[in-house]
Write an enzyme that holds these catalytic residues in place. Structure first.
Site, PDB file in Angstrom:
ATOM      1  N   GLU A 200       0.796  -1.231   0.000  1.00  0.00           N
ATOM      2  CA  GLU A 200       0.000   0.000   0.000  1.00  0.00           C
ATOM      3  C   GLU A 200       0.829   1.282   0.000  1.00  0.00           C
ATOM      4  OE1 GLU A 200      -4.082  -1.764   1.978  1.00  0.00           O
ATOM      5  OE2 GLU A 200      -2.936  -0.311   3.148  1.00  0.00           O
ATOM      6  N   GLU A 317      -6.380  -7.648  -1.242  1.00  0.00           N
ATOM      7  CA  GLU A 317      -6.818  -7.545   0.158  1.00  0.00           C
ATOM      8  C   GLU A 317      -8.293  -7.183   0.181  1.00  0.00           C
ATOM      9  OE1 GLU A 317      -4.855  -5.223   3.152  1.00  0.00           O
ATOM     10  OE2 GLU A 317      -2.859  -5.550   2.293  1.00  0.00           O
TER      11      GLU A 317
END
Length: 407
Positions: A200, A317
């Site tokens: 991320e 995710e």
């Protein structure tokens, strides 16, 4: 089933027309256009996140937990795991300081790869963290500061040549690692499906997107200089940026300097990724609003991967926390079912969506790792059933494609 076979028959004729006849069997996952291939056959996978694998495996007495988790995953048809190949500074690090490595921690990662191979699970290995846990970009910047570099922001991880040099050294060290269990260098091991540049990446100091775009371009090129065998992805969450202003309405209220289309168009980035946490991103909204967001979010990303990027996409995710106000298991199952249906409906038509990795898998005796999103297979029977059914459906698609290809 007859309808599925018919749909696949049509898809396969279109799909296989663009795929050369690949005879080599080397067990590396490849890409061709918007599809993954394994030994020349279409590859779809149901999977999970387990960031803790290396950390737990670094203690030999705890390795049975790693083996148990991978065995349970394989028994439920899960075939891809995403996990950390970093731990920078702090307690039980992989990297004590730039270029100084903890052999016991590295042996933990060696063990993870060996066990994944044993249970037929491919790995996506992430090389750095945006966040402070396990060190992250902050630790790299602190290391440079301690050497006299003047740095004003943790985002200098993406900009400063000294820090980028530290990270490149980490890339080189991990990719060239000789596995003490298998006798295979990581860069030569088909158990590894892909490298991930960072978990991320976010650069709030430059919301134009230019900083992260330049960083991904530079690091992707560096990875490919060392390792041409493996796929590479950037680790981004999927927020739309300046390259597609018409898509920005889809974003939650976050402006973090990434760009789903531009970042994934970088040469060397082989497939797109998207994360989805409507319970976090839209925390003040009701469940129905969050599911509506999820529907749109996945629809557009899968469509854009197929038609704009022409690359496969993994939902790397997703999850729903039992800590959410008013949580019940049905809500989580509903979210999983939406994600899985989007993947399945794309896959059965030969589309770009190839798999989803829920956050996160644990096994028994790991209470300290519970974060609200954890799944222990068999503990929550309805969610386990949803996961297992998806594994079976994607397996069936793979088998039908393989049979039709070999006719």
């Amino acid at each position: 089933m007859r309808q599925l076979v018919y749909v696949l028959s049509v898809a396969i004729l279109i799909y296989l027309g663009s795929i050369p006849n690949i005879e080599a069997v080397d067990n590396f996952v490849r890409t061709r256009g918007a599809h993954f291939l394994l030994n020349g056959n279409p590859y779809y996978a149901n999977g999970f996140n387990a960031y803790w694998l290396m950390y737990v495996a670094s203690d030999p007495s705890q390795r049975p937990k790693v083996s148990a988790a991978l065995r349970e995953a394989a028994n439920h048809g899960l075939t891809v795991a995403r996990t950390w190949a970093f731990s920078d500074g702090g307690y039980r690090p992989l990297q004590y300081s730039p270029g100084a490595y903890n052999e016991q921690m590295f042996k933990g990662l060696d063990f993870v790869i060996a066990e994944a191979r044993r249970y037929g699970i491919k790995l996506i290995l992430s090389l750095a963290n945006n966040y402070d846990s396990f060190g992250g970009k902050k630790q790299y910047v602190d290391w440079a500061r301690s050497q006299g570099q003047y740095l004003t922001s943790d985002d200098d991880f993406f900009r400063h040549p000294v820090v980028k040099g530290y990270f490149k050294n980490h890339i080189k060290t991990v990719l060239n690692r000789y596995n003490s269990f298998t006798g295979v260098h990581y860069k030569d091991d088909p158990t590894i499906m892909a490298w991930e540049l960072m978990n991320e990446p976010r650069c709030t100091s430059d919301t134009s997107g230019r900083t992260i775009q330049a960083w991904i371009t530079e690091m992707a090129s560096y990875v490919k200089l060392i390792d041409r065998n493996h796929l590479l992805e950037a680790g981004i969450e999927g927020f739309y940026g300046q390259s597609t202003p018409q898509r920005k309405w889809l974003n939650p209220n976050l402006n973090i300097g990434t760009d789903f289309i531009a970042n994934n168009r970088v040469p060397g980035i082989d497939f797109a990724t998207v994360h989805s946490y409507p319970d976090q991103w839209l925390s003040s909204s009701n469940d129905q609003t969050q599911l509506s967001f999820l529907n749109n979010w996945l629809n557009y990303h899968i469509q854009d991967a197929q038609f704009l990027l022409r690359k496969p996409i993994f939902i790397t995710e997703f999850g729903k926390s039992w800590k959410d106000p008013g949580f019940n298991t049905y809500q989580r199952d509903q979210l999983f079912n939406i994600v899985y249906y989007k993947i399945y409906s794309s896959a059965k038509r030969g589309g770009a969506a190839a798999g989803g990795l829920f956050w996160q898998l644990l096994t028994g005796g790991m209470n300290s790792f519970r974060d609200g999103y954890e799944i222990i297979l068999g503990e929550t029977t309805s969610t386990t059933k949803v996961i297992t059914q998806q594994s079976h459906k994607l397996y069936q698609i793979r088998k039908i494609f393989e049979r039709m290809r070999n006719c």
